[in-house]
Design a protein around this motif. Structure first.
Motif, short mmCIF file in Angstrom:
data_model
loop_
_atom_site.label_atom_id
_atom_site.label_comp_id
_atom_site.label_asym_id
_atom_site.label_seq_id
_atom_site.Cartn_x
_atom_site.Cartn_y
_atom_site.Cartn_z
N ARG A 197 39.55 42.37 46.05
CA ARG A 197 38.14 42.71 45.89
C ARG A 197 37.94 44.22 46.01
NH1 ARG A 197 33.42 41.50 43.57
NH2 ARG A 197 31.65 42.14 44.83
N GLY B 208 33.20 38.50 35.99
CA GLY B 208 32.85 38.84 37.36
C GLY B 208 31.79 37.92 37.93
N SER C 262 33.87 35.80 45.54
CA SER C 262 34.16 36.45 44.26
C SER C 262 35.53 37.13 44.19
CB SER C 262 33.07 37.48 43.96
OG SER C 262 32.95 38.40 45.03
N ALA C 263 36.53 36.49 44.71
CA ALA C 263 37.87 37.07 44.60
C ALA C 263 38.90 35.96 44.42
CB ALA C 263 38.19 37.92 45.82
N LYS D 191 38.71 37.15 39.45
CA LYS D 191 39.21 38.52 39.39
C LYS D 191 40.27 38.69 38.32
CE LYS D 191 39.94 42.77 40.94
NZ LYS D 191 38.93 43.86 40.83
N GLU E 206 33.18 43.26 38.59
CA GLU E 206 32.73 42.67 39.85
C GLU E 206 31.25 42.93 40.09
OE1 GLU E 206 35.07 44.09 43.05
OE2 GLU E 206 36.92 43.10 42.40
N THR F 93 36.08 47.08 39.14
CA THR F 93 34.84 47.12 39.90
C THR F 93 33.61 46.97 39.00
OG1 THR F 93 34.95 49.55 39.81
CG2 THR F 93 35.81 48.48 41.78
#
Length: 228
Positions: free
Chosen positions: A130, A190, A110-111, A195, A159, A156
């Motif tokens: 991240r 996210g 996830s980045a 990102k 994310e 955040t």
């Protein structure tokens, strides 16, 4: 022309977008979602799609057209929604000849960032971003890319897929002051594992106009109407 970004396969492909010819902005977002998205899907699943759409006049310099429109099935309402933001990314996409970006699938990690320029579009893994908020992530990205790119980024909240998460966009001065805040679309971004989007139009040419004189006259009339 569209970029289709499949986060499941980490691939970017070009779609000439013939079936969406003549559409832009909010209408383009809605048409793509209604045509392609699985409207029975959970908003944070890989079957949802997140659309970034420039306006028909983006990149031309016409007054009053500087907004980027975003659309997806909302995790906040569970219905199709759209949001928009200023800041110049729509202008840069228009100058590059890009009508929009269709984000689909879901990355296992996830980045990632999507970097778009006159050379094309590529996905890059950026684990160091991240856990950073929007302002810190944009500060880091500005150190990595020369010139004055336009950046759209989640923090955040996005994310962690918080239902009210926004997507922050840089303004013309490069500050993260523009927010696409409606519908929790930051959570959708996210969930895909993206990102940020970085758009660099530094080597883009002029937008082709079939009749430059007619366009200039129309643009002047529009500007005068907005000032009236």
């Amino acid at each position: 022309m569209f970029y289709r970004v499949n986060m499941s396969t980490l691939t970017v492909s070009i779609d000439e977008g013939a079936r969406y010819q003549g559409l832009g902005g909010r209408v383009l977002c809605q048409r793509i979602i209604q045509t392609e998205a699985a409207l029975d899907a959970h908003p944070l699943s890989e079957r949802n799609k997140l659309i970034f759409a420039a306006g028909l006049l983006s990149g031309t310099g016409a007054a009053g057209v500087g907004r980027l429109f975003l659309g997806a099935k909302s995790p906040l309402t569970n219905h199709v929604t759209e949001s928009s933001a200023g800041g110049g990314m729509d202008n840069k996409l228009g100058r590059l000849g890009i009508q929009g970006i269709i984000l689909e699938g879901m990355a296992k990690k996830s980045a990632y960032i999507l970097h778009i320029s006159s050379q094309g579009a590529i996905l890059q893994e950026v684990p160091e971003l991240r856990g950073l908020n929007i302002f810190a992530a944009v500060k880091s990205l500005k150190k990595s890319y020369a010139g004055k790119p336009s950046i759209g980024c989640i923090g955040t909240a996005g994310e962690n897929k918080l239902l009210t998460a926004c997507i922050g966009f840089t303004d013309w001065q490069g500050n993260s002051t523009r927010q696409a805040g409606r519908g929790g679309l930051g959570a959708v971004m996210g969930s895909k594992g993206l990102k940020a989007i970085v758009v660099d139009d530094s080597e883009a040419g002029k937008v082709f106009l079939a009749d430059e004189k007619a366009f200039a006259a129309g643009a002047k009339k529009l500007a005068s109407s907005l000032l009236a």
